[in-house]
Design a protein around this motif. Structure first.
Motif, mmCIF file in Angstrom:
data_model
loop_
_atom_site.group_PDB
_atom_site.id
_atom_site.type_symbol
_atom_site.label_atom_id
_atom_site.label_comp_id
_atom_site.label_asym_id
_atom_site.label_seq_id
_atom_site.Cartn_x
_atom_site.Cartn_y
_atom_site.Cartn_z
ATOM 1 N N VAL A 1 0.917 4.375 -2.785
ATOM 2 C CA VAL A 1 0.892 5.812 -2.473
ATOM 3 C C VAL A 1 2.079 6.519 -3.113
ATOM 4 N N TRP B 1 1.970 9.408 -5.969
ATOM 5 C CA TRP B 1 2.643 10.686 -5.740
ATOM 6 C C TRP B 1 3.651 10.982 -6.852
ATOM 7 N N ARG C 1 0.825 -1.212 0.000
ATOM 8 C CA ARG C 1 0.000 0.000 0.000
ATOM 9 C C ARG C 1 0.856 1.257 0.000
ATOM 10 N N ALA C 2 1.957 1.234 0.743
ATOM 11 C CA ALA C 2 2.876 2.375 0.732
ATOM 12 C C ALA C 2 3.473 2.556 -0.667
#
Length: 106
Positions: free
Chosen positions: A59, A63, A55-56
């Motif tokens: 993200v 970004w 999940r990181a």
């Protein structure tokens, strides 16, 4: 802007470190009749950590894509380079998070 980004990334790193520490301290090491309980709990914690790493990565990938889009509108080559690096890094982290089960082999 990079100082704000560095501060935000430092907060993310601290949060990830805190989450991993909390997850690892939640593992109980009590003797029980179920001989596979410890292994099951370890696998559950490992699954949880790998999902959050994936999940990181998502993200970070999003970004990086936003940074690339902003660099195109601003015609900023440095921001574009950083966006591409963040996008690639996010894809790598995401692949590690979601592909580690096949790499580890459990």
């Amino acid at each position: 802007m990079s100082n704000k980004f560095n501060n935000a990334m430092e907060k993310v790193r601290r949060g990830i470190l805190f989450g991993m520490t909390a997850a690892l301290t939640c593992i109980s090491a009590y003797a029980d009749e179920d001989k596979n309980k410890g292994e099951t709990e370890f696998n559950n914690v490992l699954d949880w950590i790998l999902v959050w790493i994936g999940r990181a990565g998502i993200v970070l990938t999003v970004w990086g894509a936003v940074q690339i889009a902003l660099s195109v509108s601003n015609e900023d080559a440095t921001q574009r380079r950083n966006g591409i690096l963040q996008l690639i890094s996010g894809l790598m982290v995401m692949a590690i998070g979601y592909g580690a089960k096949s790499i580890i082999g459990y």
